[in-house]
Design an enzyme around this catalytic site. Structure first.
Site, PDB file in Angstrom:
ATOM      1  N   HIS A  94      43.424  61.165  37.859  1.00  0.00           N
ATOM      2  CA  HIS A  94      44.604  61.801  38.456  1.00  0.00           C
ATOM      3  C   HIS A  94      45.378  62.547  37.375  1.00  0.00           C
ATOM      4  CE1 HIS A  94      44.433  59.929  42.480  1.00  0.00           C
ATOM      5  NE2 HIS A  94      43.813  58.957  41.831  1.00  0.00           N
TER       6      HIS A  94
ATOM      7  N   CYS B 201      39.771  62.926  41.662  1.00  0.00           N
ATOM      8  CA  CYS B 201      39.478  61.619  42.242  1.00  0.00           C
ATOM      9  C   CYS B 201      38.759  61.784  43.587  1.00  0.00           C
ATOM     10  CB  CYS B 201      40.739  60.770  42.342  1.00  0.00           C
ATOM     11  SG  CYS B 201      40.385  59.008  42.555  1.00  0.00           S
TER      12      CYS B 201
ATOM     13  N   GLU C 292      47.375  64.880  37.863  1.00  0.00           N
ATOM     14  CA  GLU C 292      48.698  65.238  38.395  1.00  0.00           C
ATOM     15  C   GLU C 292      49.736  64.141  38.179  1.00  0.00           C
ATOM     16  OE1 GLU C 292      46.865  62.839  41.719  1.00  0.00           O
ATOM     17  OE2 GLU C 292      46.174  64.163  40.108  1.00  0.00           O
TER      18      GLU C 292
END
Length: 197
Positions: free
Chosen positions: A175, A90, A177
């Site tokens: 994202h 991002c 994660e």
């Protein structure tokens, strides 16, 4: 004698750095060690680096304040050589582009999919990942508006490039994660181990 686990820095000036560290810590059987990076001395001895999502303007100001820009460029091989592997997600993708750290030959369009209320999830076919589609979370996400010939586009959404690789640098607009799928981080860790070897 076993080699020590690789040491991966996570830029921790602002944004979602803790989520990346948690994801990396789950990568067995021998997870990498992680270190939060806030100053140039935190870059010493790193085998890889993650630049997380967050707010790219705030991140840029923090990098300038701490004098991190040139040390980051050197670590990434900007002066010649391959440098260490880097994963940008991002805002991390934005930080890698021509207008910021200039570590990848691409230009990111900020907030390209819209503001916070336009956040969405999508199943992506990512060229370098086996095992089917990757569920990706887009929050105020950029896309890759243009890129040079050395950049390999790995995935698109609605015709817009949102994942790319150039040498040892991997950049995604989403994202990774925040989901449960760790394949992107495993791909990055494989790159870190290959580079260290």
């Amino acid at each position: 004698m076993a080699l020590p686990a690789p040491l991966i820095g996570v830029l921790a000036l602002q944004g979602g750095f803790e989520a990346h560290a948690r994801m990396l810590a789950k990568l067995g059987p021998t997870p990498p060690r992680t270190r939060e990076v806030r100053t140039p001395s935190d870059l010493d001895g790193l085998d890889g680096l993650v630049i997380p999502g967050g707010e790219s303007t705030t991140m840029t100001l923090g990098i300038e304040r701490e004098g991190l820009a040139e040390p980051l460029r050197e670590l990434a091989g900007a002066g010649g050589g391959d440098g260490i592997p880097i994963l940008g997600s991002c805002a991390g993708l934005i930080m890698l582009d021509r207008d910021h750290l200039a570590l990848m030959d691409l230009r990111a369009e900020r907030n390209a999919f819209g503001r916070q209320t336009s956040s969405f999830e999508a199943d992506l076919d990512v060229a370098c990942l086996d095992g089917g589609a990757l569920r990706a979370i887009f929050i105020r996400a950029p896309w890759i508006a243009e890129h040079g010939p050395a950049v390999q586009i790995l995935a698109k959404v609605d015709g817009h490039a949102i994942a790319a690789r150039q040498g040892r640098k991997l950049a995604v607009a989403f994202h990774a994660e925040l989901g449960h799928d760790d394949r992107l981080h495993r791909l990055f860790l494989d790159s870190v181990r290959d580079a260290a070897a």
